[in-house]
Write a protein that holds these residues in place. Structure first.
Motif, PDB file in Angstrom:
ATOM      1  N   TYR A   8       0.915   1.446   4.868  1.00 34.86           N
ATOM      2  CA  TYR A   8       0.303   0.878   6.071  1.00 34.86           C
ATOM      3  C   TYR A   8       1.119   1.162   7.331  1.00 34.86           C
ATOM      4  CZ  TYR A   8      -2.290  -1.600   2.505  1.00 34.86           C
ATOM      5  OH  TYR A   8      -3.069  -1.891   1.423  1.00 34.86           O
ATOM      6  N   CYS A   9       2.453   1.090   7.230  1.00 34.20           N
ATOM      7  CA  CYS A   9       3.324   1.188   8.414  1.00 34.20           C
ATOM      8  C   CYS A   9       3.977   2.552   8.568  1.00 34.20           C
ATOM      9  CB  CYS A   9       4.436   0.148   8.347  1.00 34.20           C
ATOM     10  SG  CYS A   9       3.859  -1.530   8.342  1.00 34.20           S
ATOM     11  N   ARG A  12       9.859   3.638   6.494  1.00 36.74           N
ATOM     12  CA  ARG A  12      10.742   2.545   6.901  1.00 36.74           C
ATOM     13  C   ARG A  12      11.958   2.497   5.986  1.00 36.74           C
ATOM     14  NH1 ARG A  12       8.523  -1.457  10.135  1.00 36.74           N
ATOM     15  NH2 ARG A  12       6.948  -0.533  11.461  1.00 36.74           N
ATOM     16  N   ASP A  13      12.991   1.835   6.471  1.00 38.09           N
ATOM     17  CA  ASP A  13      14.225   1.701   5.727  1.00 38.09           C
ATOM     18  C   ASP A  13      14.026   0.827   4.475  1.00 38.09           C
ATOM     19  OD1 ASP A  13      17.362   2.060   6.127  1.00 38.09           O
ATOM     20  OD2 ASP A  13      16.989   0.033   5.366  1.00 38.09           O
ATOM     21  N   THR A  15      15.747  -1.456   3.229  1.00 36.65           N
ATOM     22  CA  THR A  15      16.136  -2.863   3.333  1.00 36.65           C
ATOM     23  C   THR A  15      15.000  -3.737   3.857  1.00 36.65           C
ATOM     24  OG1 THR A  15      17.063  -2.516   5.530  1.00 36.65           O
ATOM     25  CG2 THR A  15      18.564  -2.335   3.676  1.00 36.65           C
ATOM     26  N   GLU A  16      13.902  -3.123   4.288  1.00 37.63           N
ATOM     27  CA  GLU A  16      12.740  -3.917   4.685  1.00 37.63           C
ATOM     28  C   GLU A  16      11.875  -4.298   3.477  1.00 37.63           C
ATOM     29  OE1 GLU A  16      10.362  -2.143   7.739  1.00 37.63           O
ATOM     30  OE2 GLU A  16      12.052  -1.850   9.093  1.00 37.63           O
ATOM     31  N   ASP A  60       8.487  -6.673   2.890  1.00 33.07           N
ATOM     32  CA  ASP A  60       8.863  -8.019   3.344  1.00 33.07           C
ATOM     33  C   ASP A  60       8.987  -8.167   4.854  1.00 33.07           C
ATOM     34  OD1 ASP A  60      11.049  -8.038   0.588  1.00 33.07           O
ATOM     35  OD2 ASP A  60       9.247  -9.236   0.785  1.00 33.07           O
ATOM     36  N   HIS A  61       9.844  -7.309   5.434  1.00 37.65           N
ATOM     37  CA  HIS A  61      10.138  -7.464   6.861  1.00 37.65           C
ATOM     38  C   HIS A  61       9.152  -6.713   7.744  1.00 37.65           C
ATOM     39  CE1 HIS A  61      13.866  -9.709   6.551  1.00 37.65           C
ATOM     40  NE2 HIS A  61      14.256  -8.919   5.587  1.00 37.65           N
ATOM     41  N   GLY A  62       8.152  -6.076   7.136  1.00 35.85           N
ATOM     42  CA  GLY A  62       7.188  -5.325   7.923  1.00 35.85           C
ATOM     43  C   GLY A  62       5.829  -5.982   7.887  1.00 35.85           C
ATOM     44  N   CYS A  63       4.840  -5.271   7.344  1.00 35.08           N
ATOM     45  CA  CYS A  63       3.470  -5.770   7.383  1.00 35.08           C
ATOM     46  C   CYS A  63       3.190  -6.811   6.295  1.00 35.08           C
ATOM     47  CB  CYS A  63       2.494  -4.606   7.250  1.00 35.08           C
ATOM     48  SG  CYS A  63       2.713  -3.636   5.747  1.00 35.08           S
ATOM     49  N   ARG A  64       4.174  -7.051   5.389  1.00 32.69           N
ATOM     50  CA  ARG A  64       4.045  -8.058   4.334  1.00 32.69           C
ATOM     51  C   ARG A  64       2.873  -7.742   3.397  1.00 32.69           C
ATOM     52  NH1 ARG A  64       4.005 -10.087   8.874  1.00 32.69           N
ATOM     53  NH2 ARG A  64       2.016 -11.133   8.639  1.00 32.69           N
ATOM     54  N   ARG A  65       2.636  -6.445   3.187  1.00 33.08           N
ATOM     55  CA  ARG A  65       1.587  -6.035   2.250  1.00 33.08           C
ATOM     56  C   ARG A  65       2.229  -5.548   0.967  1.00 33.08           C
ATOM     57  NH1 ARG A  65      -0.341  -8.082   6.641  1.00 33.08           N
ATOM     58  NH2 ARG A  65      -2.559  -8.361   6.488  1.00 33.08           N
TER      59      ARG A  65
ATOM     60  N   ASN B  59       0.714  -0.264  14.083  1.00 30.70           N
ATOM     61  CA  ASN B  59       1.960  -0.370  14.838  1.00 30.70           C
ATOM     62  C   ASN B  59       1.764  -0.107  16.331  1.00 30.70           C
ATOM     63  OD1 ASN B  59       3.733  -0.906  12.563  1.00 30.70           O
ATOM     64  ND2 ASN B  59       3.261   1.195  11.959  1.00 30.70           N
ATOM     65  N   GLN B 141       7.004  -4.376  13.066  1.00 30.49           N
ATOM     66  CA  GLN B 141       7.648  -5.506  12.418  1.00 30.49           C
ATOM     67  C   GLN B 141       8.799  -4.949  11.611  1.00 30.49           C
ATOM     68  OE1 GLN B 141       4.275  -8.281  10.845  1.00 30.49           O
ATOM     69  NE2 GLN B 141       3.500  -6.204  11.052  1.00 30.49           N
TER      70      GLN B 141
END
Lengths: 98, 183
Positions: A8-9, A12-13, A15-16, A60-65, B59, B141
């Protein structure tokens, strides 16, 4: 540290994200008829492969999907990430077995 | 009706150092919207309630002055609005039938500006804020230290906004304050 592609995003790293074990384990439908052994199989037993593994991940720290990932448990290589409703991408080197 | 001054977790705290200005925005009304944003029902509701279109790239965010609409997920948006959040939430539930929650007090918003902003953010966030990657009009986010944040890029000067949960506001603010001495 590595980069995970959230369906979705985007990239990303790591750790997210968090990993939540093996994917594609269907919830039993007729739970009242299940034996203790069948419950034990469903709740505790996993394939735990040394190699390619389909897993559930959460951004977790992003879109929570929630999404699924095909990852190699030794090399940590992410072959693919895919949405829950998407078809399973093939495992590399196994003639397209999914 | 007069709007009473509503408290924010940092009491409008500020940081003003060489190359970095941080200020907590005043209390901002926020509504979390859920729904199928490709449907005409949702599009109609957004148009009548906020005067906005529902098409929004992942985003990204758009603003029409009175309201700002952020992409949070495929079926989730967040708005900052000058209107009454409770009214918007209840009208959304009536018109669309999916969830809408007044989340005004979940979080607070820090406005960061000045040439050191990107250095400060990457000191705590595992996210690429290079101007080629994170452009004006984009939001993300991500994480800042241990706090989940919603980061948005508002101007090339640069001006960033960092939305952070109420209970993490002091943590994020102190983090920024200390990091500002080193970058």
């Amino acid at each position: 540290m590595f980069i995970i592609n959230c369906p979705y995003c985007g990239d990303r790293d790591q750790t997210e994200f968090s990993c939540h074990g093996e994917a594609h384990i269907p919830r039993p439908t007729e739970t009242a008829k299940m034996t203790d052994d069948e419950w034990g199989e469903y709740v505790f037993f996993r394939t735990n492969p040394k190699g390619y593994h389909r897993e559930r991940w959460l951004h977790d720290h992003g879109c929570r999907r929630w999404f699924n990932a095909l990852r190699h448990t030794v090399t940590d290589e992410f072959v693919a990430t895919y949405k829950i409703e998407d078809p399973r991408p093939p495992i590399p080197g196994e003639g397209g077995r999914s | 009706m007069d709007n009473p001054v509503i408290a924010t977790p940092l009491n409008a705290a500020k940081i003003d150092t060489d190359g970095l200005t941080v200020a907590e925005l005043g209390h901002t009304s926020k509504v979390n919207l859920r729904g199928d944003f490709s449907s005409s029902t949702v599009n109609n509701a957004l148009t009548t309630l906020l005067g906005m279109e529902s098409t929004l790239a992942p985003n990204a965010f758009v603003s029409n002055g009175a309201s700002t609409l952020f992409w949070l997920g495929p079926n989730e948006r967040l708005i900052y609005t000058d209107s009454d959040p409770e009214t918007i939430a209840s009208q959304w539930r009536d018109q669309v039938g999916t969830g809408a929650v007044d989340v005004s007090d979940y979080s607070t918003v820090l406005r960061l500006s000045g040439p050191k902003v990107r250095d400060v953010i990457v000191s705590g966030a595992p996210f690429d804020v290079h101007p080629d990657e994170f452009k004006v009009g984009q939001c993300a986010q991500t994480r800042f230290g241990n706090a989940s944040i919603l980061l948005s890029n508002h101007a090339e000067t640069p001006v960033f906004q960092m939305q952070v949960r109420w209970s993490f506001a002091e943590y994020a603010f102190e983090y920024i304050k200390r990091v500002a001495n080193y970058v």
